[in-house]
Design an enzyme around this catalytic site. Structure first.
Site, PDB file in Angstrom:
ATOM      1  N   ASN A  47       0.829  -1.211   0.000  1.00  0.00           N
ATOM      2  CA  ASN A  47       0.000   0.000   0.000  1.00  0.00           C
ATOM      3  C   ASN A  47       0.862   1.259   0.000  1.00  0.00           C
ATOM      4  OD1 ASN A  47       0.610  -0.804   2.676  1.00  0.00           O
ATOM      5  ND2 ASN A  47      -1.144   0.289   3.528  1.00  0.00           N
ATOM      6  N   GLU A  49       0.256   5.187   0.875  1.00  0.00           N
ATOM      7  CA  GLU A  49      -0.647   6.224   1.371  1.00  0.00           C
ATOM      8  C   GLU A  49      -0.158   7.610   0.950  1.00  0.00           C
ATOM      9  OE1 GLU A  49      -0.998   5.390   5.578  1.00  0.00           O
ATOM     10  OE2 GLU A  49      -2.206   3.604   5.176  1.00  0.00           O
ATOM     11  N   CYS A  58      -4.240   0.739  -2.362  1.00  0.00           N
ATOM     12  CA  CYS A  58      -4.140  -0.550  -1.656  1.00  0.00           C
ATOM     13  C   CYS A  58      -3.020  -1.410  -2.247  1.00  0.00           C
ATOM     14  CB  CYS A  58      -5.453  -1.319  -1.774  1.00  0.00           C
ATOM     15  SG  CYS A  58      -6.770  -0.711  -0.716  1.00  0.00           S
ATOM     16  N   GLU A  60      -3.182  -4.495  -3.048  1.00  0.00           N
ATOM     17  CA  GLU A  60      -3.671  -5.366  -4.124  1.00  0.00           C
ATOM     18  C   GLU A  60      -3.668  -4.632  -5.463  1.00  0.00           C
ATOM     19  OE1 GLU A  60      -4.945  -4.827  -1.163  1.00  0.00           O
ATOM     20  OE2 GLU A  60      -6.102  -6.524  -0.410  1.00  0.00           O
ATOM     21  N   CYS A 101     -10.183  -5.384   0.392  1.00  0.00           N
ATOM     22  CA  CYS A 101     -11.341  -4.517   0.589  1.00  0.00           C
ATOM     23  C   CYS A 101     -12.295  -4.652  -0.608  1.00  0.00           C
ATOM     24  CB  CYS A 101     -10.884  -3.058   0.742  1.00  0.00           C
ATOM     25  SG  CYS A 101     -10.395  -2.274  -0.804  1.00  0.00           S
ATOM     26  N   CYS A 104     -10.921  -3.545  -4.036  1.00  0.00           N
ATOM     27  CA  CYS A 104      -9.925  -4.480  -4.584  1.00  0.00           C
ATOM     28  C   CYS A 104     -10.600  -5.760  -5.096  1.00  0.00           C
ATOM     29  CB  CYS A 104      -8.881  -4.813  -3.530  1.00  0.00           C
ATOM     30  SG  CYS A 104      -7.817  -3.397  -3.145  1.00  0.00           S
TER      31      CYS A 104
END
Ligand code: THU
Length: 154
Positions: A47, A49, A58, A60, A101, A104
């Protein structure tokens, strides 16, 4: 029965390593992802940010874009995810398994729709001690996909 090049433990190890390169100063939650292709190739991501929080990416999605370049989305067979906190020794810690999530899952379903292969998701805890295995069809049933766009305006 599908045959795989790597064991689940190997894929989880790659995901945990990838998490060590996460950029997660705001949440403190580092996530790593390792994607296995049908020929055993692996693409990884973590990830990323941003100070503008909503722009974060993310693990993924990061790994999916890498897989897109390395071997193509249609070759994806398995995806391992692990998340938690990077401990003092530099290794990922945490006891709860991490599942992709909702956003994803939608992106993984797009890859599934390209190949028709029901991609396996290996959800691991940060410390690698807990693992659960799922299929994208179970994680995102009744999904929206490209076929829905057949009803778009010409
Ligand atoms: N995160 C992922 O990378 N993958 C998921 O499936 C869930 C959440 C990241 C996003 C954010 O950087 C941090 O974990 C906390 O939500």
């Amino acid at each position: 029965m599908e045959r795989y090049e790597h064991t689940p433990a190997e894929l989880v190890a790659r995901a945990r390593e990838a998490a060590a390169k996460a950029h997660a100063p705001y949440s403190g939650f580092s996530v790593g992802c390792a994607i296995e292709a049908e020929d055993g190739s692996i693409a990884i991501g973590s990830n990323m940010e941003n100070a503008c929080y909503r722009l974060g990416t993310c693990a993924e999605i990061s790994a999916l874009t890498s897989a897109q370049q390395e071997f193509g989305l249609d070759k994806i067979r398995r995806i391992a995810v692990a998340g938690g906190h990077i401990g003092a020794g530099g290794a990922l810690t945490g006891e709860q398994t991490v599942l992709p999530c909702g956003g994803c899952r939608q992106a993984i379903a797009e890859a599934r729709d390209l190949s028709g292969f029901d991609i396996e998701i290996i959800a691991a805890s940060g410390d690698g001690g807990a693992i659960s295995t799922h299929r994208i069809s179970a994680l995102l049933p009744a999904s929206f996909g490209a076929d829905n766009l057949d009803d778009a305006q010409d």
